[in-house]
Design a protein around this motif. Structure first.
Motif, short mmCIF file in Angstrom:
data_model
loop_
_atom_site.label_atom_id
_atom_site.label_comp_id
_atom_site.label_asym_id
_atom_site.label_seq_id
_atom_site.Cartn_x
_atom_site.Cartn_y
_atom_site.Cartn_z
N GLY A 1 21.73 -41.37 -1.78
CA GLY A 1 21.80 -42.82 -1.85
C GLY A 1 23.17 -43.36 -1.49
N CYS A 2 23.92 -42.57 -0.75
CA CYS A 2 25.28 -42.95 -0.37
C CYS A 2 25.36 -43.23 1.12
CB CYS A 2 26.26 -41.83 -0.72
SG CYS A 2 26.35 -41.43 -2.46
N THR A 3 26.51 -43.70 1.56
CA THR A 3 26.80 -43.83 2.97
C THR A 3 28.11 -43.08 3.24
OG1 THR A 3 27.98 -45.91 2.63
CG2 THR A 3 25.66 -46.06 3.28
N LEU A 4 28.27 -42.66 4.49
CA LEU A 4 29.48 -41.96 4.88
C LEU A 4 30.57 -42.97 5.17
CD1 LEU A 4 30.84 -39.26 5.67
CD2 LEU A 4 30.07 -39.70 8.00
N TRP A 5 31.72 -42.83 4.53
CA TRP A 5 32.86 -43.69 4.80
C TRP A 5 33.74 -43.06 5.88
CZ3 TRP A 5 33.99 -48.56 4.03
CH2 TRP A 5 35.29 -48.99 4.31
N ASP A 6 34.05 -41.76 5.71
CA ASP A 6 34.95 -41.11 6.67
C ASP A 6 34.87 -39.60 6.51
OD1 ASP A 6 36.85 -40.98 8.69
OD2 ASP A 6 38.54 -41.44 7.41
N VAL A 7 35.24 -38.90 7.58
CA VAL A 7 35.41 -37.45 7.54
C VAL A 7 36.79 -37.16 8.09
CG1 VAL A 7 34.61 -35.20 8.37
CG2 VAL A 7 32.94 -37.01 7.91
N GLU A 8 37.56 -36.37 7.37
CA GLU A 8 38.90 -35.99 7.80
C GLU A 8 39.00 -34.47 7.85
OE1 GLU A 8 41.25 -37.52 4.58
OE2 GLU A 8 41.39 -39.52 5.46
N TYR A 9 39.68 -33.97 8.84
CA TYR A 9 40.00 -32.54 8.91
C TYR A 9 41.50 -32.46 9.10
CZ TYR A 9 39.79 -27.61 10.25
OH TYR A 9 39.97 -26.24 10.31
N VAL A 10 42.21 -32.15 8.03
CA VAL A 10 43.68 -32.22 8.03
C VAL A 10 44.29 -30.96 7.44
CG1 VAL A 10 43.75 -34.74 7.91
CG2 VAL A 10 43.71 -33.43 5.81
N LEU B 1 34.24 -38.42 2.72
CA LEU B 1 34.42 -39.53 1.79
C LEU B 1 33.17 -40.40 1.80
CD1 LEU B 1 38.11 -40.36 2.70
CD2 LEU B 1 37.27 -38.94 0.84
N LEU B 2 32.65 -40.67 0.61
CA LEU B 2 31.40 -41.38 0.45
C LEU B 2 31.60 -42.78 -0.10
CD1 LEU B 2 29.40 -38.53 -1.35
CD2 LEU B 2 29.58 -38.96 1.11
N ASP B 3 30.61 -43.62 0.13
CA ASP B 3 30.59 -44.97 -0.42
C ASP B 3 29.18 -45.21 -0.94
OD1 ASP B 3 31.55 -47.48 -1.11
OD2 ASP B 3 31.21 -48.34 0.88
N LYS B 4 29.08 -46.09 -1.94
CA LYS B 4 27.77 -46.41 -2.50
C LYS B 4 27.89 -47.71 -3.29
CE LYS B 4 24.56 -44.34 -5.85
NZ LYS B 4 24.32 -43.11 -6.62
N GLU B 5 26.90 -48.55 -3.15
CA GLU B 5 26.88 -49.78 -3.94
C GLU B 5 26.92 -49.40 -5.41
OE1 GLU B 5 27.19 -53.71 -4.21
OE2 GLU B 5 26.77 -52.77 -2.28
N GLY B 6 27.85 -49.95 -6.15
CA GLY B 6 27.98 -49.61 -7.57
C GLY B 6 28.91 -48.44 -7.82
N GLY B 7 29.32 -47.76 -6.75
CA GLY B 7 30.27 -46.66 -6.89
C GLY B 7 29.66 -45.28 -6.78
N VAL B 8 30.45 -44.36 -6.29
CA VAL B 8 30.07 -42.95 -6.13
C VAL B 8 30.46 -42.23 -7.41
CG1 VAL B 8 30.56 -40.84 -4.83
CG2 VAL B 8 30.42 -43.04 -3.64
N ASP B 9 29.56 -41.39 -7.92
CA ASP B 9 29.91 -40.61 -9.12
C ASP B 9 29.96 -39.12 -8.79
OD1 ASP B 9 27.27 -39.55 -9.30
OD2 ASP B 9 26.64 -41.19 -10.60
N ILE B 10 30.37 -38.35 -9.76
CA ILE B 10 30.55 -36.91 -9.57
C ILE B 10 29.24 -36.20 -9.19
CG2 ILE B 10 30.26 -36.28 -12.00
CD1 ILE B 10 32.83 -34.70 -9.65
#
Length: 153
Positions: free
Chosen positions: A20-29, A40-49
Motif C-alpha cells: 500500500g505504499c509508493t516508491l519515493w526514491d532508490v539510492e545506490y551510494v 525509500l517509501l511513501d504512504k498516505e498516513g505514513g510508512v511504518d516498520i
C-alpha cells in the motif's frame, strides 16, 4: 544495461504496491567504504516498520534471484521521512507552499542554507524560488546542493 536504481525500482514495484505504499526514491551510494542500496517509501498516513519489513523481505529475495549487483552491499528499506529531499519536478509541484530548506554549494549573502517556503519551481531550468521572510529568492539548479522539506513546530 539498466542502472541498478532503475532495476531495483522495477523489482520492488509489486512488493511496494502490495504494502500500500509508493516508491519515493532508490539510492545506490557508497558511505564509509560500504555500498548501500536504499529504497525509500511513501504512504498516505505514513510508512511504518511493518511496511518496510514486508517490502524488504520480498525485495531481498528478488535481488538475490536477479543478482544485478557485483560485490556486497547493504539493503535498506525505509520511509522517505518528514524532511525528505525533493528531487523530481513532481516533488516540487506537490509541495508548493511547504516549508523547505535549500542548501547551496557556495555561500550566497554569507550563508549556504536558506529556510523558507517553496514558492515556485521552473521545470525548464530547475530553478527554485523560496520565500524567506519577506523576500523571494531564486536559486539556480547549478547552485543547489539539496532541497528538502522542513518540519516546523
Amino acid at each position: 544495461m539498466k542502472k541498478i536504481t532503475e532495476l531495483t525500482a522495477e523489482l520492488a514495484a509489486p512488493a511496494i504496491a502490495e504494502a500500500g505504499c509508493t516508491l519515493w526514491d532508490v539510492e545506490y551510494v557508497r558511505e564509509a567504504g560500504t555500498w548501500y542500496l536504499r529504497v525509500l517509501l511513501d504512504k498516505e498516513g505514513g510508512v511504518d516498520i511493518l511496511d518496510c519489513e514486508a517490502v524488504s523481505r520480498k525485495l531481498s529475495d528478488l535481488l538475490d534471484e536477479a543478482d544485478p549487483i557485483e560485490g556486497s552491499y547493504t539493503l535498506e528499506v525505509g520511509s522517505a521521512g518528514a524532511e525528505r529531499a525533493l528531487k523530481r519536478p513532481g516533488d516540487f509541484q506537490r509541495y508548493l507552499g511547504s516549508p523547505v530548506l535549500v542548501k547551496l554549494y557556495r555561500n550566497r549573502d554569507g550563508r549556504k542554507e536558506f529556510a523558507g517556503y517553496l514558492k515556485a519551481y521552473d521545470e525548464a531550468t530547475g530553478a527554485v524560488t523560496v520565500t524567506v521572510g519577506n523576500q523571494e529568492l531564486t536559486f539556480e539548479k547549478k547552485d543547489v546542493a539539496l532541497v528538502r522539506l522542513r518540519v516546523e513546530f
